[in-house]
Design an enzyme around this catalytic site. Sequence first.
Site, PDB file in Angstrom:
ATOM      1  N   HIS A   1      14.129 -10.051   1.676  1.00 42.22           N
ATOM      2  CA  HIS A   1      14.557  -9.145   0.596  1.00 42.22           C
ATOM      3  C   HIS A   1      14.399  -7.699   1.028  1.00 42.22           C
ATOM      4  CE1 HIS A   1      10.306 -10.189   0.085  1.00 42.22           C
ATOM      5  NE2 HIS A   1      10.138  -8.910  -0.234  1.00 42.22           N
TER       6      HIS A   1
HETATM    7  P1  AMP Z   1       7.008  -7.981  -0.404  1.00 38.98           P
HETATM    8  O1  AMP Z   1       7.092  -9.470  -0.208  1.00 38.98           O
HETATM    9  O2  AMP Z   1       5.695  -7.388  -0.049  1.00 38.98           O
HETATM   10  O3  AMP Z   1       8.161  -7.262   0.257  1.00 38.98           O
HETATM   11  O4  AMP Z   1       7.194  -7.667  -1.961  1.00 38.98           O
HETATM   12  C1  AMP Z   1       7.547  -8.611  -2.900  1.00 38.98           C
HETATM   13  C2  AMP Z   1       8.048  -7.914  -4.150  1.00 38.98           C
HETATM   14  O5  AMP Z   1       8.420  -8.920  -5.083  1.00 38.98           O
HETATM   15  C3  AMP Z   1       7.024  -7.034  -4.845  1.00 38.98           C
HETATM   16  O6  AMP Z   1       7.590  -5.753  -5.052  1.00 38.98           O
HETATM   17  C4  AMP Z   1       6.745  -7.752  -6.174  1.00 38.98           C
HETATM   18  O7  AMP Z   1       6.545  -6.847  -7.233  1.00 38.98           O
HETATM   19  C5  AMP Z   1       8.014  -8.549  -6.392  1.00 38.98           C
HETATM   20  N1  AMP Z   1       7.856  -9.805  -7.117  1.00 38.98           N
HETATM   21  C6  AMP Z   1       6.794 -10.658  -7.093  1.00 38.98           C
HETATM   22  N2  AMP Z   1       7.067 -11.773  -7.805  1.00 38.98           N
HETATM   23  C7  AMP Z   1       8.334 -11.617  -8.287  1.00 38.98           C
HETATM   24  C8  AMP Z   1       9.202 -12.437  -9.070  1.00 38.98           C
HETATM   25  N3  AMP Z   1       8.810 -13.642  -9.490  1.00 38.98           N
HETATM   26  N4  AMP Z   1      10.427 -11.952  -9.396  1.00 38.98           N
HETATM   27  C9  AMP Z   1      10.829 -10.722  -8.974  1.00 38.98           C
HETATM   28  N5  AMP Z   1      10.057  -9.918  -8.208  1.00 38.98           N
HETATM   29  C10 AMP Z   1       8.841 -10.358  -7.862  1.00 38.98           C
END
Ligand code: AMP
Length: 209
Positions: A127
């Site tokens: 992502h």
């Molecule tokens: P990273 O894996 O460190 O790049 O970041 C993961 C991102 O996903 C963070 O900004 C979280 O706030 C976000 N996040 C965590 N769980 C969910 C979810 N279930 N749906 C959408 N975003 C999420």
Amino acid sequence: ELLEGLHKFQLLGDRGRAKEEEEVTNVAGPSQKAGHWSKGLLTSMEDPEYIVHSTDSLVIIRDKYPKAKHHFLILPRKSISKLKNIDRGDISLLKEMDSEARKLTLRYQKSEFNIGYHAVPSMAQVHVHVISRDFISPCLKHKKHWNSFNTDYFIESGLVIEKIEVDGEYVEPSPEVSKQLLNTPLKCNQCEYVPTNFPTLKQHLLTHQ
Ligand code: AMP
Ligand code: ZN
């Protein structure tokens, strides 16, 4: 450490706050043991409540715990767990994600955005973050959150694409380097201000509105 959110664990009481813990863990460390919270993006990708836009090849969702006024994630539909699993064959997909990110920012003319990847993501499914540079949000809770977006821990999308084009792969930094980046002394991202602690930085960010 608890006050600054530097400690990996928090004492949480009710169920509502247990949800917060799910997220607090994100930057604290990549524990992928059970197929639980780390798979959460795959669920949100299917949830109309989160979906902002989609194409044949990707989905744009709202970040569940936004760290700024505008915070989105762009994910490929094709299952790719991590950046380090990507090779030159997927460059066009990364470029498409990058281009969608730029298009998305045009909807928010008053804000400036950062578009990039966490060096060591904690959530499964590749992502790219599209996040406004204000960093004004109740979900921005500690120094590691800040540093994950405001140091070299945050790798600009174009740079990731270039790395894979040149080297054929993306290599994650070592745990030592990651730790160092997440513990970098705080500094404002919009001026030379050096806050004494995280709450001071939060206050200071409001002055840039
Ligand atoms: P990273 O894996 O460190 O790049 O970041 C993961 C991102 O996903 C963070 O900004 C979280 O706030 C976000 N996040 C965590 N769980 C969910 C979810 N279930 N749906 C959408 N975003 C999420
Ligand atoms: Zn400033």
